[in-house]
Design an enzyme around this catalytic site. Sequence first.
Site, mmCIF file in Angstrom:
data_model
loop_
_atom_site.group_PDB
_atom_site.id
_atom_site.type_symbol
_atom_site.label_atom_id
_atom_site.label_comp_id
_atom_site.label_asym_id
_atom_site.label_seq_id
_atom_site.Cartn_x
_atom_site.Cartn_y
_atom_site.Cartn_z
ATOM 1 N N LYS A 194 -11.729 19.350 12.169
ATOM 2 C CA LYS A 194 -12.272 19.488 13.513
ATOM 3 C C LYS A 194 -12.460 20.971 13.781
ATOM 4 O O LYS A 194 -11.509 21.733 13.872
ATOM 5 C CB LYS A 194 -11.328 18.850 14.533
ATOM 6 N N GLU B 25 -5.133 -3.956 3.197
ATOM 7 C CA GLU B 25 -4.872 -4.649 4.470
ATOM 8 C C GLU B 25 -5.981 -5.641 4.833
ATOM 9 O O GLU B 25 -5.820 -6.437 5.749
ATOM 10 C CB GLU B 25 -4.735 -3.622 5.604
ATOM 11 N N TRP C 129 -16.483 17.372 14.797
ATOM 12 C CA TRP C 129 -16.041 16.894 13.496
ATOM 13 C C TRP C 129 -17.001 17.299 12.382
ATOM 14 O O TRP C 129 -18.229 17.188 12.521
ATOM 15 C CB TRP C 129 -15.910 15.351 13.519
ATOM 16 N N THR D 182 0.873 -1.174 0.000
ATOM 17 C CA THR D 182 0.000 0.000 0.000
ATOM 18 C C THR D 182 0.906 1.218 0.000
ATOM 19 O O THR D 182 1.930 1.237 0.685
ATOM 20 C CB THR D 182 -0.861 0.074 1.265
#
Lengths: 547, 547
Positions: free
Chosen positions: B437, B332, B442, B186
Site C-alpha cells: 500500500k 478451504e 494498492w 493448510t
Amino acid sequence: MKSTMQEVPMTVSSILRHVATNHTVRQVITYSVNGSARYATYGDLEERCARLANALRRVGVVGDDRVATMLWNNQEHLEAYAAVPAMGAVLHTLNIRLSPAQLQFIANHAEDKVIIVDGSLVPLLAAVLPGLATVRVVFVTGDGDTSPLDGHGVTVMRYHDALAAESPVFSWVDPDERSAAGMCYTSGTTGDPKGVVYSHRSVFLHSMAACTGNALAIAEADRVLPVVPMFHASAWGLPYASLMAGADLLMPDRYLQAAPLADMIQQHRPTKAGAVPTIWNDLLQYGIANPGVDLSSIDLVACGGAPVPQSLIEGFADRFGVQIIQAWGMTETSPLAAVGRPPAGISPTKELSYRKRQGRAICGVEMRLIDEDGLPVPRDDKSVGELEVRGPWVTGSYYRLEDAERFRDGWLRTGDVGHISPDGYLTLTDRSKDVIKSGGEWISSVELENWIMSHPDVAEAAVVAMPDPRWQETALAVVVPAPGRKVSADTLHKWCLETCPEEIPHWWIPKNWTFVEQVPRTSVGKFDKKMLRAQHEQGELLVVSKN
Amino acid sequence: MKSTMQEVPMTVSSILRHVATNHTVRQVITYSVNGSARYATYGDLEERCARLANALRRVGVVGDDRVATMLWNNQEHLEAYAAVPAMGAVLHTLNIRLSPAQLQFIANHAEDKVIIVDGSLVPLLAAVLPGLATVRVVFVTGDGDTSPLDGHGVTVMRYHDALAAESPVFSWVDPDERSAAGMCYTSGTTGDPKGVVYSHRSVFLHSMAACTGNALAIAEADRVLPVVPMFHASAWGLPYASLMAGADLLMPDRYLQAAPLADMIQQHRPTKAGAVPTIWNDLLQYGIANPGVDLSSIDLVACGGAPVPQSLIEGFADRFGVQIIQAWGMTETSPLAAVGRPPAGISPTKELSYRKRQGRAICGVEMRLIDEDGLPVPRDDKSVGELEVRGPWVTGSYYRLEDAERFRDGWLRTGDVGHISPDGYLTLTDRSKDVIKSGGEWISSVELENWIMSHPDVAEAAVVAMPDPRWQETALAVVVPAPGRKVSADTLHKWCLETCPEEIPHWWIPKNWTFVEQVPRTSVGKFDKKMLRAQHEQGELLVVSKN
C-alpha cells in the site's frame, strides 16, 4: 465426526443469482410468428423475475402457495420457472394436453392459488375455471381476449401490465433445500393423476447432473433448444440446467411443427436440443422433402419419452450428420436418470448397438432390475426385470396419495421392464403393464416395433398382447402404413422372418397383423396400448392371422 | 410444503459403487520407473478397495477413525481415497513436504490411527513416528526397507500382503452426507496448520461441479492426469471427479520432473491435466529444449495454486497448441471455486485478457469482495477488496480451532485480494498479508511479477513491500535471472517504463531491485514473501535503487 463445511442450501434462488451475476449477457430467445423472435438477456430476466415475484406477492402469494402455469415454452414460462421457487412459492406446471376434467382434478388437488396462462390458451382455461376451487388470480400473457375468464369470481390481470407496475428488485428467498420448489402430475392410463413434488435440492442437483460431461454437458457456449414442453417433466430440466450454465435458451413457443422448427434451428443455430422421437421424425421427413435443410449447428440431440427407432438414429446421422443420444427418465425422476452416450473408445461398428439403448445411469441415480418374485436380476444384458431407481432427484412418494405398490424399500418401481448390460446400459423392452408373456417367456414389444418400423412402407407400428389358447398370450402387430404406401400381413410377416436380427427370436414374430390409420396415443404422446387391447377385445380391429 | 423426493445421501460410497458398476473397464494407470506402467481397471479397483477396507477393519479401524496417507499420486493412494470414506472412516492426506514438526502436529491433532506410507517415504515417517501419539498401525506400500519404523510400539505391515489376505467384498457404508469423509491441513506462514474436514456431501458436490461443462467437463472419454499432489487439496478433486465420470486416471507417482512427465503424456495421451504453474513452466522449457515433444493429446490444462504468467499461457499455446485454463481455489474450498474459461463468443483478440484472470465462480460458489471497512466493493473490474466465498463445498470453520477472524457472516475470508469484472471474472492482485500500500493506493504485486517475468532474461520475479519514508510502502522486485543470462536493475526498470501495459500505472514500477539465485518458497510451493520481507529487513538483500 462433523465436517467443517458451510451449511449452504442448494436452491433455485442460487441458480438465479448465479446466472444474473455471472452470465448477464447470455439470453433467452423466444421464436414468434413469421419467424421473428423476442430476446431477453439473463440480466433483464432477473429484473423481470423480480417484477413477477413482486406482482405475485401483491396478489397475496405467500409461503409455499402454488402458482400454476398453462404456458408454452417461452420467456414468460422461464420467468415463472425462476421467480416462483426463488420467492419461496411452488411452481406447478399444468399439462395443457390433458382433458378439462383432469386439469380440474390436478389444480384442485394441488390447491393452485394463481394461474399464469398464455393468451392462446384462454379458451382452454375458461372451460376449466368454473370447477377450480382454490384459484383466486389469473395472469394472462400476450394480448388475447380475456373476457371468457370473467364472471367466476377470479381476478384476471394482464401479465405484462402487472409486471410493468412493479419494482425490478426482489430479495430472493433461500429456503431449506428440502422444501418444495415445483410440482408436476403424471397421468397414467388408469386412476387419477399423481403429483410429484420437486425440492430445491433435487432441482439443483438435477441441473448439475445435466451439465456433467457424461450427461448433456451443457456449458455457457451452448444454445439449448427445449422442444419438449415445459409442462412435461420440466422440459427434461433443460431450462434450469441452461440457467445454471449460462447457456442461451432458444424457446419454440407454440411453433412445434417441422417447418418452423427447421426455420428456428437454421436461424438461431442451437447446439443442443431435446424432444420426443415423433418431433425428430417429423423433422427427418421434412428434411427428406426439403433437401436444403441444415441442422448441423446441433451437436447433441437428446431424445427420450419413448423408444427411439433405429431408423431415426440412422436417418439423422445420414441426412443431417447429427447424432441422436437417447435419454431415459420420467416425471418421477426429475426426469434425467440415464443418458445413452456410447462408451468411450467403442469402435464405430459397435456404436449403433449402444445408441439403440436407453442409456447408462447418471452418477447419483442407482438402477436395479427386480423379477416377479421380488428378487434382483443379473446385469447380463439378457435377464429381464422391472426397473427400480433410487437417488436424490427420484421421488419416494406421491403428493397426498398412498401408492405403496409403486415403491419398494425406498426405491421407485418405474413400471418399465428391460435388461442391463455388464457395462451398465439399460435397454427397455416394455412397460410392465404392456408386457407380452407367451408360453412363460417375455416378448419385447419395443424391439419388435423398432424392427417393423424400419420397413420402408411402415410409418408406425405398435405391438400388443392378444389372448392365445395355446401360449396364453401372443403378439398382435398394429401397423400404420407410410403415406401413399400399401403393405400386407403376408409381406411384413415374411420380411420379418427373413431379415430380423438375432436379438429377435423367430417365435416372437407376430402372426397376427392389423392395419390402422393411426395408433391411439396417451396425453403425453405415447402409444395407448391399453386402448389397443380394448379395441381388439371388442372386435374393432380387423386382424389377419398368418399360420 | 415437503417435497416427495427420496432421502438418498450423497456419499463417496455412491461414487465408488457407480464407477464399479458402470465403468468397470476404465482404469487407473500408474507411471513407474523407466517409463513402465501399472494398470488396474475400476472393476479391479473396487475389489482392492474392499480388501483395503477389510484390512483396516481387521486392525481396528471403526467409526470415524482417521486413516492417514503419506503417498504419491498412484493407484494405492486412489484406493485409500475411495475405500477409507466408503467404509465410514476419514481419509487424512498428509503433506509430505511439511517439516517433521508440522507433520507431528497435524497427525496428533487429527488423531490419526493408521498411516499408509509409500516405501520411498519410510525415512520421512521414521523421523516423525516417535512423536506420534495416536498411530497404532502403519501399512507400507512397495518393497522398501521397513526396519526404520520398528521399535516404536507400532504394528508395521506390508500393504500388498495385508490386502492379499482379505476378501474382495465389502459392504460399503452410506453415512449421513454431512459426516466427515476426509481432511486436509493448510499450512500458512504463521501459526499452526489448520484442518479442513470435507463431508461426503461436499466431496460429491465438488466432483459433480468439476464434471460440469463450465468447469473441467470431465467425462468417461477423458484420461485425466493429476500432477498436483493428492496430499494437496485432494489433487483439486480430480481423482474423485474422474471416478464419478468413469474417466481414466493417469497417475505420475513420484515422477514429477519434466522429462518423465513429457514421456508419460506422450505414451498415455491424457486429455486433461492439472498442475501448478511451475510444473507447466518446466514442461515448456523442456519442450523448447526438445522440439519433438508432443503434448497435443491434452485439450485442457488446468493451472492454479499460483498466478499463471501470461508468458506461460502464450508459450503453451504457441509451442504445443495447448490452451491453459486457470482455476482458483484453496484447501478451504475443496478446492475448485472458479474456473477461467473465456466467456462464450469472445473474440480471439480478447481471449487472452480473460485467460489471465483466475476465473468465474462455479454455480454453487458465491463470491464477494469486501473492503477494509467491511463494506462490499462493486464488480467494476477496478475496485479492490478481499475475496470472500460461500458454498456447500466451502469450509465454515477449522477443525477444533477457533479462528473467527477468517469468517464473516458464514462466509470464508480467503485472504486473497483482487477485483471482479461485471461478467464475473475474478482477478487476484495479492494475498492480503502481502499487499503493498503506497500513498494510500494498492500496488498489485501479481501484475508486476507477471510483467517482469515476461522479460526473456528473467526466470522468476517476486514483488514485495518495503518501507518508504514518503509513501509508507513501496515495491521491491526480487529477480532470478534466466539460466546463463545477466540482467540489471537499469535495464529492467527502463524496460518496464517503456513497455508495460496500461493496467500497470507507471508509479507502480519498482524503483528497488535485487537479484537472487532463487526465491524462497513455502511448503506448498508459493513465493514466501514473508521470508523475503524479513531478509530485506535484516539487510540480507543487496538492493539497487533507481531514482
